[in-house]
Design a protein around this motif. Structure first.
Motif, mmCIF file in Angstrom:
data_model
loop_
_atom_site.group_PDB
_atom_site.id
_atom_site.type_symbol
_atom_site.label_atom_id
_atom_site.label_comp_id
_atom_site.label_asym_id
_atom_site.label_seq_id
_atom_site.Cartn_x
_atom_site.Cartn_y
_atom_site.Cartn_z
ATOM 1 N N GLN A 483 0.879 -1.133 -0.085
ATOM 2 C CA GLN A 483 -0.045 0.196 0.105
ATOM 3 C C GLN A 483 0.806 1.239 -0.144
ATOM 4 O OE1 GLN A 483 -2.398 -0.545 3.306
ATOM 5 N NE2 GLN A 483 -3.601 -2.253 2.521
ATOM 6 N N TYR A 484 1.881 1.180 0.750
ATOM 7 C CA TYR A 484 2.888 2.376 0.892
ATOM 8 C C TYR A 484 3.475 2.542 -0.476
ATOM 9 C CZ TYR A 484 2.467 4.120 5.738
ATOM 10 O OH TYR A 484 2.166 4.750 6.803
ATOM 11 N N ILE A 485 3.994 1.256 -1.203
ATOM 12 C CA ILE A 485 4.528 1.636 -2.356
ATOM 13 C C ILE A 485 3.740 2.171 -3.458
ATOM 14 C CG2 ILE A 485 5.435 0.175 -4.561
ATOM 15 C CD1 ILE A 485 6.578 -1.679 -2.337
ATOM 16 N N LEU A 486 2.471 1.969 -3.627
ATOM 17 C CA LEU A 486 1.467 2.195 -4.683
ATOM 18 C C LEU A 486 0.891 3.662 -4.220
ATOM 19 C CD1 LEU A 486 1.822 -0.597 -5.656
ATOM 20 C CD2 LEU A 486 -0.629 -0.093 -6.475
ATOM 21 N N GLN A 487 0.791 3.974 -2.889
ATOM 22 C CA GLN A 487 0.446 5.105 -2.210
ATOM 23 C C GLN A 487 -0.915 5.429 -2.852
ATOM 24 O OE1 GLN A 487 2.946 8.254 -3.504
ATOM 25 N NE2 GLN A 487 4.637 7.786 -2.145
ATOM 26 N N SER A 488 -1.464 5.556 -3.871
ATOM 27 C CA SER A 488 -2.876 5.886 -4.254
ATOM 28 C C SER A 488 -3.326 4.714 -4.882
ATOM 29 C CB SER A 488 -3.041 7.211 -5.061
ATOM 30 O OG SER A 488 -2.462 8.381 -4.228
ATOM 31 N N PHE A 489 -3.806 3.832 -4.190
ATOM 32 C CA PHE A 489 -4.271 2.405 -5.008
ATOM 33 C C PHE A 489 -5.795 2.463 -5.221
ATOM 34 C CE2 PHE A 489 -4.942 -2.175 -4.260
ATOM 35 C CZ PHE A 489 -4.504 -2.479 -5.388
ATOM 36 N N ILE A 490 -6.202 2.030 -6.422
ATOM 37 C CA ILE A 490 -7.637 2.133 -6.838
ATOM 38 C C ILE A 490 -7.862 0.561 -7.574
ATOM 39 C CG2 ILE A 490 -9.392 3.057 -8.624
ATOM 40 C CD1 ILE A 490 -7.702 5.636 -8.693
ATOM 41 N N SER A 527 -4.588 4.889 5.892
ATOM 42 C CA SER A 527 -4.218 5.637 6.991
ATOM 43 C C SER A 527 -3.517 7.228 6.927
ATOM 44 C CB SER A 527 -3.328 4.943 8.067
ATOM 45 O OG SER A 527 -2.176 4.567 7.160
ATOM 46 N N GLY A 528 -3.628 7.430 5.798
ATOM 47 C CA GLY A 528 -2.758 8.797 5.426
ATOM 48 C C GLY A 528 -2.590 9.272 4.050
ATOM 49 N N PRO A 529 -2.100 10.016 3.552
ATOM 50 C CA PRO A 529 -1.941 10.419 2.087
ATOM 51 C C PRO A 529 -0.778 9.670 1.383
ATOM 52 C CG PRO A 529 -1.737 12.508 3.373
ATOM 53 C CD PRO A 529 -1.853 11.294 4.484
ATOM 54 N N GLU A 530 0.080 9.012 2.083
ATOM 55 C CA GLU A 530 1.103 7.781 1.572
ATOM 56 C C GLU A 530 0.501 6.467 1.604
ATOM 57 O OE1 GLU A 530 4.187 8.588 4.440
ATOM 58 O OE2 GLU A 530 5.108 10.061 3.263
ATOM 59 N N ALA A 780 -2.241 15.412 -9.962
ATOM 60 C CA ALA A 780 -2.733 16.941 -9.732
ATOM 61 C C ALA A 780 -2.255 17.191 -8.227
ATOM 62 C CB ALA A 780 -4.292 17.087 -9.556
ATOM 63 N N ARG A 781 -2.671 16.316 -7.509
ATOM 64 C CA ARG A 781 -2.041 16.381 -5.789
ATOM 65 C C ARG A 781 -0.678 15.844 -5.768
ATOM 66 N NH1 ARG A 781 -5.414 17.997 -2.081
ATOM 67 N NH2 ARG A 781 -7.619 17.943 -2.355
ATOM 68 N N VAL A 782 0.353 16.723 -5.183
ATOM 69 C CA VAL A 782 1.663 16.365 -5.039
ATOM 70 C C VAL A 782 1.881 16.198 -3.656
ATOM 71 C CG1 VAL A 782 4.223 16.694 -5.512
ATOM 72 C CG2 VAL A 782 2.240 17.487 -7.307
ATOM 73 N N ARG A 783 2.264 14.949 -2.882
ATOM 74 C CA ARG A 783 2.306 14.638 -1.683
ATOM 75 C C ARG A 783 3.705 14.220 -1.293
ATOM 76 N NH1 ARG A 783 -0.667 10.947 -3.541
ATOM 77 N NH2 ARG A 783 0.342 9.228 -2.483
ATOM 78 N N GLY A 784 4.290 14.925 -0.331
ATOM 79 C CA GLY A 784 5.625 14.592 0.026
ATOM 80 C C GLY A 784 6.739 15.020 -0.632
#
Length: 959
Positions: A483-490, A527-530, A780-784
């Motif tokens: 989950q952390y590797i993909l960050q935004s998983f759909i 649990s968060g953006p990452e 669009a959103r840039v995290r970290g």
């Protein structure tokens, strides 16, 4: 069970309130606590009670009680020790497992508390623990047996004691010899060396020589000659005589007996079932080598003591000295006990167990005893950690039959439930790049695609010499690392593989593949953006849950729904996921209880739905198993209180943490069987050896020795140098022992070891754990990202792709105020990259605001040659980028320069191109080949300084 003050010994006051060992010795028929400095020192004439308390992640305390009987202890003292364990169990709430340990035949669990071994001393309570004047060293001979824990026994110092089957340690005044019988295994020899180190530290103050003597080597070296000199010179070993200790213990089918009035009455039954046991009585199951005493929760303390005494009488007869006695309480039976029954229900109604524990604690509190540690404490809430560097590069393929299709960066975190995927994640290690290769198997995928995915992933690992860690992941059971590797998983419904399409046609199943213009409902979690996911569910009201937020769309109509139990953090994740699912549409917020009619109309009408959060299997305390896989049959053996030293390079092991398992493969494990590692993991899950109801689709990792990822090593006190050593287990351990017990650093550690709570990890700081730059720069959103990099990437974003609720990024800090919005919009990529690279040439004050301290220090320490190489590399990158910009930003080749394949512009090319400028070889590559070959030329890339690698990565990722 009634308990009174007279039933409890004062010596047990406050016992078991914290994790660790507590030991009492029986003196004058009473338990007397011994100091911690004497733990592990046992006298042959005494009996002991040992309490092992273990704290679990849930906050509960688990107890195991052992009573150890020296070979010279009296029968009365042995009986007292047995009775006192029952009393101690009662004081702890009546749920501890109790074990009988006899000198020379201890259980592996007991021996694991005192690694590497225990060496009982002659004497007893009358003479023990008294200061003994230093005497002249006595030469002693020990025999060692055991592959995972070592049972040490002193034998007569004579040639007749030696044999070809065992390992012997000769302890002399100036040197310790280990004699390895020709029939002993490498693993046994390695474990015996730990005993050698213990003897050296305990009896020689760490000052003596070590020598290994191989059976059959004769007089080939001085150590061998010196060893045989103690036995009067070399001579063939005598034929081994079989004594009682060498005879295998007799075993027979389980016999059930009920204990009444101190007598064991046999119970006749066609088969053993749980229904035969009455909660008000005590029973004995006699299996020969093993004997179990089962105590009903409603039996009295006197009945339990009587059952314990009866079990002791059964094994005190001739020929049963090796028999183990294990006493279990109803509701807390061991796996081994349950295995003796033909049928045992998965769950037994012992709901009163926790209540009973509370009542016992309250009763003891009224009697003046401290019961602070008896009650279950609240577990500490921990934020999930990935235990992996998230700054690496990810590639994802969708499986289509026997082929795999590489997904573009914009789609590499968008999976379909009807498909299977292969991913390769490469991330920086200590001295090389580490890799994680895995398969993701959709719930609705077909068997053809699943088999193909596992086969291709296995071949990828094999082609890289088994260095990468292999993972098998099923939809819905994704581990935190994934989950952390993909960050935004759909996860979307449906699929695109040919096998899936053929399947739904053959079965006449409607194609539910996601359509962005149709109706779709997504559950948002994380649990968060990452670490956030959007899972498409059935578009009906019953799919809702008050503990989650959702996104619902019907073509251009978009709703976000917040359950009454959600938080502001949950709602923030919805905003972020909207940027990926419906970035160009305005969203209508719906709170539970205030929904519009249109919202319910899209879902087909309002119905009841749950309000409980979906909780995945928690990470349990880890268990380590050694494995023997032959003839498609898997046999495992648990290793208690394990450490890194238990991982033998010749073997294969399984680390079980309940929510996922790791299959560790030693470097010297049979190469032909390495490909069976994943099958071994699947067999382990199928058998569920711990009977914990582990899911058969739990994630499986296959980990190769010397390539262990940090999310595996965190369960050990890890030393990378140990796994990097050459040779077999014995050769490695011998090197360590001769080095004074420390691991020689033959080569640098692969990763730093950071201890946290008794565990080891190599995590970057949380602020650095972001892989956004390598996921998709068009998001669009840039995290970290750093502010400078965020502003830079904003230069390439399309404002129309953003969710209307998200404010545009600020770019004024990077570009001059005199630039108009139009000029900013039309700024070429080359200018943006030049602006970024120019920051590396600014004075320290400006540079410090953009570059981490570690990179600044590296840059300051670079010599003039490195600075020249940096300028050259900047010019190459800028040159290549300008060529791309001349073409209007399209990835086409520059017509002004010839295009050569990578093999001809490489410095080691056998057929180099002659008409090129060697200072800018990359300019003669096509843009696509440059991006691809940069990742393949890893050896050259990782020879560069770290700061130079970062700059090159940053520039290339902008193409």
């Amino acid at each position: 069970m009634s308990i009174s003050t007279r039933d409890l010994d004062p010596a047990f006051k406050g016992a078991g309130q914290k994790a660790g060992l507590e030991i009492w010795r029986i003196e004058n028929f009473n338990p007397v606590p011994i100091p911690q400095s004497s733990y592990g020192k046992f006298f042959t004439g005494d009996s002991y009670v040992i309490l092992k308390t273990t704290g679990t992640k849930s906050g509960a305390l688990l107890h195991d009680i052992h009573y150890w009987l020296g070979k010279d202890t009296s029968q009365d003292e042995a009986g007292v020790a047995a009775i006192k364990t029952v009393e101690l169990d009662a004081a702890l709430g009546g749920r501890a497992v109790q074990y009988r340990e006899v000198q020379g035949h201890e259980t592996e669990k007991f021996l694991s508390y005192f690694k590497p071994c225990i060496i009982p001393q002659e004497g007893g309570a009358a003479s023990g623990f008294k200061h003994v004047e230093a005497e002249e060293h006595k030469t002693r001979l020990f025999v060692c047996r055991g592959k995972h824990v070592v049972n040490v026994k002193e034998v007569p110092f004579a040639r007749s004691s030696l044999s070809h089957d065992d390992i012997f340690i000769l302890d002399t005044d100036s040197k310790i010899f280990q004699f390895n019988g020709s029939n002993s295994s490498i693993q046994e020899r390695a474990k015996a060396l730990e005993v050698v180190q213990y003897i050296k530290d305990t009896y020689h103050d760490g000052k003596c020589d070590i020598a290994a003597v191989e059976d059959g080597r004769l007089m080939s070296d001085s150590d061998t000659g010196e060893f045989w000199g103690f036995f009067g010179g070399f001579a063939p070993l005598p034929r081994k005589t079989v004594n009682d200790d060498d005879k295998p213990a007799d075993s027979h089918p389980p016999k059930l007996m009920c204990v009444e009035a101190g007598k064991a009455e046999p119970i006749e039954a066609d088969s053993l079932t749980r229904e035969l046991l009455d909660t008000t009585k005590c029973y004995i199951i006699d299996c020969g080598l093993e004997l179990f005493a089962w105590m009903g929760r409603n039996s009295s303390l006197d009945e339990r003591k009587s059952a314990s005494g009866t079990a002791e009488e059964l094994v005190s007869g001739t020929g049963r000295s090796k028999s183990y006695i294990t006493r279990v309480i109803e509701g807390f039976e061991t796996v081994m006990f349950k295995s003796k029954f033909d049928s045992w229900p998965q769950t037994t109604n012992v709901a009163h167990a926790e209540d009973g524990r509370s009542k016992v604690a309250e009763r003891l509190k009224r009697q003046g005893l401290d019961v602070k540690g008896l009650l279950k404490t609240e577990p500490e809430k921990e934020e999930p950690e990935a235990y992996i560097d998230c700054t690496g590069n990810l590639r994802v393929w969708r499986v289509n039959g026997q082929e795999k299709v590489l997904l573009p960066a914009s789609d590499q975190s968008k999976f379909y439930s009807g498909d299977c995927y292969i991913f390769q994640y490469s991330y920086p290690g200590e001295d090389r790049e580490d890799h994680l290769i895995g398969t993701w198997i959709g719930n609705n995928s077909v068997e053809e695609d699943r088999a193909s995915a596992l086969s291709m992933a296995g071949k990828m690992v094999e082609s890289m010499k088994f260095i990468p860690c292999l993972a098998r992941i099923y939809e819905g059971s994704e581990p935190i690392q994934f989950q952390y590797i993909l960050q935004s998983f759909i996860v979307y419904k449906g699929g695109f593989s040919d096998a899936y399409k053929n399947y739904i046609v053959e079965k006449e199943i409607p194609d539910e593949t996601y359509n962005e213009e149709g109706v779709a409902l997504f559950r948002i979690q994380g649990s968060g953006p990452e670490n956030m996911q959007a899972i498409q569910t059935e578009s009906v009201a019953s799919s809702l849950n008050s503990a989650y937020c959702y996104i619902l769309h019907d073509g251009p109509t978009v709703f976000s729904w917040s359950g009454s139990f959600t938080t502001a953090d949950d709602q923030e994740l919805v905003e972020r996921m909207l940027d990926l699912i419906k970035p160009d549409l305005q969203c209508k917020l719906q709170k539970e209880g205030t929904e519009s009619e249109k919202f319910w109309e899209i879902l087909g009408g309002k119905t009841e739905y749950p309000s409980k959060k979906i909780v995945k299997d928690a990470e349990n305390d880890p268990h380590l198993f050694s494995c023997d896989f032959s003839k498609a049959e898997l046999k495992v053996k648990e290793i208690y209180n394990f450490s890194q030293d238990d991982l033998m390079t010749e073997d294969i092991f399984i680390l079980d943490i309940h929510s996922e398992i790791f299959v560790w493969v030693g470097q010297q494990f049979d190469p032909k069987n390495r490909l069976q590692a994943l099958t071994i993991g699947e067999k382990f899950l199928e058998h569920d050896f711990l009977q914990e109801k582990v899911s058969s689709v739990a994630p499986i990792y296959v980990v190769m020795e010397d390539s262990e990822p940090p999310f595996f090593t965190r369960f050990f006190k890890w030393e990378s140098a140990k796994s990097a050593m050459l040779g077999n287990s014995f050769q490695r351990k011998l090197t360590i022992v001769k080095n004074g017990g420390t691991t020689p650093l033959d080569k640098p550690k692969r990763r730093a070891s950071v201890s946290s709570g008794g565990r080891s990890s190599s995590l970057p700081e949380k602020s650095q754990r972001s892989r956004s730059v390598s996921v998709n720069p068009d998001r669009a959103r840039v995290r970290g990202r750093s502010p400078a990099f965020t502003a830079l990437t904003a230069n390439f974003e399309n404002p129309k792709d953003r969710n209307l609720s998200t404010p545009p990024p600020m770019v004024t800090k990077l570009y001059p105020k005199s630039m108009s919005p139009d000029s900013i919009k039309q700024a070429p990529k080359a200018a943006a990259i030049a602006q970024l690279t120019s920051t590396f040439e600014q004075p320290p004050s400006a540079r410090d605001s953009l570059i981490p301290r570690s990179l600044r220090d590296a840059s300051k320490s670079s010599n003039n040659k490195n600075e020249q190489e940096e300028d050259s590399m900047n010019s190459r990158i800028e040159s290549l980028t300008i060529q791309e910009d001349v073409k209007g930003g399209e990835a086409e080749d520059d017509e002004s320069l010839p295009v050569y394949p990578y093999d001809r512009v490489n410095t080691e090319s056998e057929d180099p191109a002659t008409d090129i400028d060697v200072t800018k070889r990359e300019a003669y590559l096509s843009v696509e080949e440059f991006k691809e070959k940069l990742g393949m030329a890893k050896n050259e890339f990782y020879k560069l300084p770290k700061w130079k690698q970062n700059k090159l990565k940053m520039a290339v990722q902008l193409f």
